[in-house]
Scaffold this motif. Structure first.
Motif, PDB file in Angstrom:
ATOM      1  N   LEU A   1       3.437  10.144  -4.982  1.00 54.26           N
ATOM      2  CA  LEU A   1       2.160  10.453  -5.615  1.00 54.26           C
ATOM      3  C   LEU A   1       1.692  11.862  -5.251  1.00 54.26           C
ATOM      4  O   LEU A   1       1.149  12.583  -6.095  1.00 54.26           O
ATOM      5  N   VAL A   2       1.930  12.243  -3.995  1.00 51.75           N
ATOM      6  CA  VAL A   2       1.517  13.577  -3.552  1.00 51.75           C
ATOM      7  C   VAL A   2       2.244  14.667  -4.331  1.00 51.75           C
ATOM      8  O   VAL A   2       1.661  15.702  -4.678  1.00 51.75           O
ATOM      9  N   THR A   3       3.514  14.441  -4.636  1.00 57.51           N
ATOM     10  CA  THR A   3       4.294  15.453  -5.362  1.00 57.51           C
ATOM     11  C   THR A   3       3.779  15.673  -6.779  1.00 57.51           C
ATOM     12  O   THR A   3       4.138  16.677  -7.413  1.00 57.51           O
TER      13      THR A   3
ATOM     14  N   PHE B   1      10.892  -2.012  -6.923  1.00 52.51           N
ATOM     15  CA  PHE B   1      12.036  -2.824  -6.522  1.00 52.51           C
ATOM     16  C   PHE B   1      13.176  -1.934  -6.042  1.00 52.51           C
ATOM     17  O   PHE B   1      13.802  -2.186  -5.016  1.00 52.51           O
ATOM     18  N   SER B   2      13.461  -0.884  -6.807  1.00 51.84           N
ATOM     19  CA  SER B   2      14.600  -0.014  -6.504  1.00 51.84           C
ATOM     20  C   SER B   2      14.416   0.697  -5.166  1.00 51.84           C
ATOM     21  O   SER B   2      15.331   0.729  -4.334  1.00 51.84           O
ATOM     22  N   VAL B   3      13.220   1.272  -4.958  1.00 54.20           N
ATOM     23  CA  VAL B   3      12.948   1.983  -3.706  1.00 54.20           C
ATOM     24  C   VAL B   3      13.024   1.018  -2.529  1.00 54.20           C
ATOM     25  O   VAL B   3      13.587   1.341  -1.478  1.00 54.20           O
ATOM     26  N   PHE B   4      12.470  -0.188  -2.705  1.00 57.64           N
ATOM     27  CA  PHE B   4      12.486  -1.171  -1.626  1.00 57.64           C
ATOM     28  C   PHE B   4      13.920  -1.525  -1.235  1.00 57.64           C
ATOM     29  O   PHE B   4      14.259  -1.602  -0.044  1.00 57.64           O
TER      30      PHE B   4
ATOM     31  N   PHE C   1      21.231  14.890  -5.790  1.00 56.51           N
ATOM     32  CA  PHE C   1      21.037  13.536  -5.281  1.00 56.51           C
ATOM     33  C   PHE C   1      20.147  13.564  -4.038  1.00 56.51           C
ATOM     34  O   PHE C   1      19.241  12.736  -3.889  1.00 56.51           O
ATOM     35  N   SER C   2      20.390  14.526  -3.153  1.00 53.51           N
ATOM     36  CA  SER C   2      19.611  14.609  -1.912  1.00 53.51           C
ATOM     37  C   SER C   2      18.151  14.949  -2.195  1.00 53.51           C
ATOM     38  O   SER C   2      17.247  14.453  -1.514  1.00 53.51           O
ATOM     39  N   ILE C   3      17.899  15.788  -3.204  1.00 51.62           N
ATOM     40  CA  ILE C   3      16.520  16.137  -3.545  1.00 51.62           C
ATOM     41  C   ILE C   3      15.825  14.962  -4.222  1.00 51.62           C
ATOM     42  O   ILE C   3      14.661  14.659  -3.952  1.00 51.62           O
ATOM     43  N   LEU C   4      16.559  14.270  -5.097  1.00 50.44           N
ATOM     44  CA  LEU C   4      15.984  13.147  -5.843  1.00 50.44           C
ATOM     45  C   LEU C   4      15.571  12.009  -4.923  1.00 50.44           C
ATOM     46  O   LEU C   4      14.507  11.412  -5.085  1.00 50.44           O
ATOM     47  N   PHE C   5      16.422  11.692  -3.922  1.00 51.00           N
ATOM     48  CA  PHE C   5      16.147  10.575  -3.026  1.00 51.00           C
ATOM     49  C   PHE C   5      15.606  11.019  -1.662  1.00 51.00           C
ATOM     50  O   PHE C   5      15.460  10.198  -0.759  1.00 51.00           O
ATOM     51  N   GLY C   6      15.310  12.306  -1.534  1.00 47.32           N
ATOM     52  CA  GLY C   6      14.864  12.830  -0.254  1.00 47.32           C
ATOM     53  C   GLY C   6      13.574  12.206   0.239  1.00 47.32           C
ATOM     54  O   GLY C   6      13.406  11.987   1.447  1.00 47.32           O
ATOM     55  N   HIS C   7      12.632  11.889  -0.684  1.00 39.08           N
ATOM     56  CA  HIS C   7      11.351  11.327  -0.244  1.00 39.08           C
ATOM     57  C   HIS C   7      11.535   9.943   0.362  1.00 39.08           C
ATOM     58  O   HIS C   7      10.746   9.522   1.208  1.00 39.08           O
ATOM     59  N   ILE C   8      12.600   9.214  -0.073  1.00 42.73           N
ATOM     60  CA  ILE C   8      12.853   7.885   0.488  1.00 42.73           C
ATOM     61  C   ILE C   8      13.362   8.017   1.919  1.00 42.73           C
ATOM     62  O   ILE C   8      12.917   7.301   2.825  1.00 42.73           O
ATOM     63  N   ILE C   9      14.295   8.936   2.133  1.00 38.43           N
ATOM     64  CA  ILE C   9      14.813   9.181   3.486  1.00 38.43           C
ATOM     65  C   ILE C   9      13.695   9.703   4.380  1.00 38.43           C
ATOM     66  O   ILE C   9      13.554   9.286   5.540  1.00 38.43           O
TER      67      ILE C   9
ATOM     68  N   ILE D   1       3.900  20.515  -0.130  1.00 36.61           N
ATOM     69  CA  ILE D   1       4.036  19.401   0.813  1.00 36.61           C
ATOM     70  C   ILE D   1       5.422  18.772   0.699  1.00 36.61           C
ATOM     71  O   ILE D   1       6.059  18.457   1.711  1.00 36.61           O
ATOM     72  N   SER D   2       5.892  18.613  -0.539  1.00 40.96           N
ATOM     73  CA  SER D   2       7.213  18.013  -0.762  1.00 40.96           C
ATOM     74  C   SER D   2       8.313  18.852  -0.130  1.00 40.96           C
ATOM     75  O   SER D   2       9.229  18.328   0.519  1.00 40.96           O
ATOM     76  N   VAL D   3       8.227  20.173  -0.287  1.00 42.43           N
ATOM     77  CA  VAL D   3       9.228  21.076   0.278  1.00 42.43           C
ATOM     78  C   VAL D   3       9.216  21.004   1.806  1.00 42.43           C
ATOM     79  O   VAL D   3      10.274  20.953   2.449  1.00 42.43           O
ATOM     80  N   VAL D   4       8.030  20.971   2.400  1.00 38.93           N
ATOM     81  CA  VAL D   4       7.921  20.910   3.857  1.00 38.93           C
ATOM     82  C   VAL D   4       8.505  19.602   4.386  1.00 38.93           C
ATOM     83  O   VAL D   4       9.268  19.586   5.366  1.00 38.93           O
ATOM     84  N   VAL D   5       8.159  18.486   3.751  1.00 42.12           N
ATOM     85  CA  VAL D   5       8.661  17.181   4.191  1.00 42.12           C
ATOM     86  C   VAL D   5      10.179  17.120   4.082  1.00 42.12           C
ATOM     87  O   VAL D   5      10.879  16.672   5.015  1.00 42.12           O
ATOM     88  N   LEU D   6      10.717  17.582   2.945  1.00 43.75           N
ATOM     89  CA  LEU D   6      12.177  17.591   2.787  1.00 43.75           C
ATOM     90  C   LEU D   6      12.823  18.570   3.752  1.00 43.75           C
ATOM     91  O   LEU D   6      13.945  18.348   4.229  1.00 43.75           O
TER      92      LEU D   6
END
Length: 390
Positions: free
Chosen positions: A355-357, A244-247, A312-320, A366-371
């Motif tokens: 899930l990948v992280t 719900f929160s991510v959506f 904050f940017s690292i925590l929510f970075g996967h959403i952006i 992968i997480s570092v590259v995407v961010l």
């Protein structure tokens, strides 16, 4: 099962809804007969709404009644209007000063439930700091770094926290897992109490009414129940709440910045490696700048501000990043997806990235590259603007 059905109904209702408003400042100044979906930096609900309310924003203030469910995610929520059904809320600060007809499930950094509040159903909370002054007619499940309870709990209570202070009345069975437990002078327990504290047994004084308090070492193992990998009813609730929160966050970001993402992607098309380089510089270089700033006494406030912003940017970075990936595919393959299609696809990418992280080493890379690509785009945009100004 009920939670899964509700999630399905919730997602379908989004796809078919016509009552949607977005913008920097969104206000409901006329009564609404149907469901309402809102996204904005500041949201004010000043008139009754006879359907559900789904809202995502920086600050959300509700002063009038909602006849069905309230589902919100935002930086700060103030709820003063009556809600006839359930409340689901996630945010930095949550303040409830109202009557709720059914269950309340909330997660936030700081949660305050006032003395005037009455929750007729159950209360489930996850927070850094919880203060409950009002009454809960159903059961209570609370997990927080600091828990303070002054109200009445009508049924069973399960409380997990670092610092726990209890000064209300508990009518059902009570289970407490705490590093530090303090029993106030007004506390009263009418049902059996089982507890564990890091410091050992606690004196309940005159708080026990025809019952006993049992110290149980085995309760420490119950803390594992909060792991999302153990599929208990509580952990499933956490997963659904995360969805719900991510959506809602994606809904807000897409509503406010849907015209900003395509231009940013132009930099990625021109130079992928430069974009990644700028992003890696942000991820690994900014912590060093923060450290140097904090070491200098004059720069401590700036350093702390940068630290909060960075985390904050690292925590929510996967959403952006999920939104960027969706827009990139949309532009690259000329799909011409609509607003809701992009939100739903971005939700899928966000869950996939999360899930990948969880995969050791490879997932971290992968997480570092995407961010890196994500924040590299922002940095290149800033540099381009400066070049234009010069």
């Amino acid at each position: 099962m009920k939670a899964i059905i509700l999630l399905g109904v919730f997602l379908v209702s989004f796809a078919t809804s016509a009552q949607f408003k977005s913008g920097e400042n969104v206000s409901i100044d006329q009564p609404q007969e149907d469901d309402v979906y809102l996204a904005g930096e500041l949201i004010n609900i000043n008139q009754p709404i006879h359907g559900d309310v789904v809202a995502s924003g920086g600050t959300i203030i509700i002063t009038d009644s909602i006849k069905q469910d309230l589902i919100v995610a935002g930086g700060e929520l103030t709820l003063k209007g009556y809600v006839a059904d359930d409340v689901r809320a996630a945010g930095g600060k949550l303040y409830i000063d109202s009557e709720v007809g059914d269950d309340v499930v909330v997660a936030g950094g700081e949660i305050r439930i006032s003395k005037n509040s009455v929750i007729h159903g159950n209360l489930v909370t996850y927070s850094g700091d919880l203060q409950l002054d009002g009454d809960v007619k159903g059961f209570l499940k609370a997990s927080a770094g600091k828990v303070s309870i002054f109200g009445n709990i009508g049924q069973d209570a399960k409380i997990t926290g670092g610092e726990v202070y209890l000064d209300g009345e508990f009518y059902g069975k009570t289970q407490i897992i705490a590093e530090q437990l303090t029993i106030g002078i007004n506390a009263k327990f009418n049902g059996e109490v089982t507890y564990w504290t890091e410091k050992g047994e606690v004196d309940f004084k005159n708080a026990l009414t025809n019952t006993t308090a049992i110290y149980n070492e085995d309760l420490r193992r119950d803390e594992d129940e909060f792991s999302i990998f153990n599929f208990t009813p509580l952990s499933i609730g956490v997963i659904l709440f995360y969805l719900f929160s991510v959506f809602l966050i994606l809904l807000l970001l897409n509503a406010l910045f849907k015209n900003k993402f395509p231009p940013l992607l132009e930099a990625l098309e021109r130079s992928k490696w430069n974009t990644l380089g700028y992003g890696l510089l942000y991820i690994f270089g900014l912590p060093l700048v923060i450290l140097i700033t904090i070491i200098t006494l004059v720069g401590i406030p700036i350093g702390l501000f940068l630290l909060v912003a960075y985390l904050f940017s690292i925590l929510f970075g996967h959403i952006i990043a999920a939104l960027f990936i969706t827009y990139y595919i949309n532009n690259r393959r000329e799909k011409k997806w609509g607003f809701w299609t992009i939100v739903f696809l971005a939700l899928g990418f966000a869950l996939l990235l999360r899930l990948v992280t969880l995969i050791p080493i490879i997932g971290w890379i992968i997480s570092v590259v995407v961010l890196g690509f994500t924040y590299g785009l922002f940095i290149q945009k800033v540099i381009k603007r400066k070049e234009v100004v010069v």
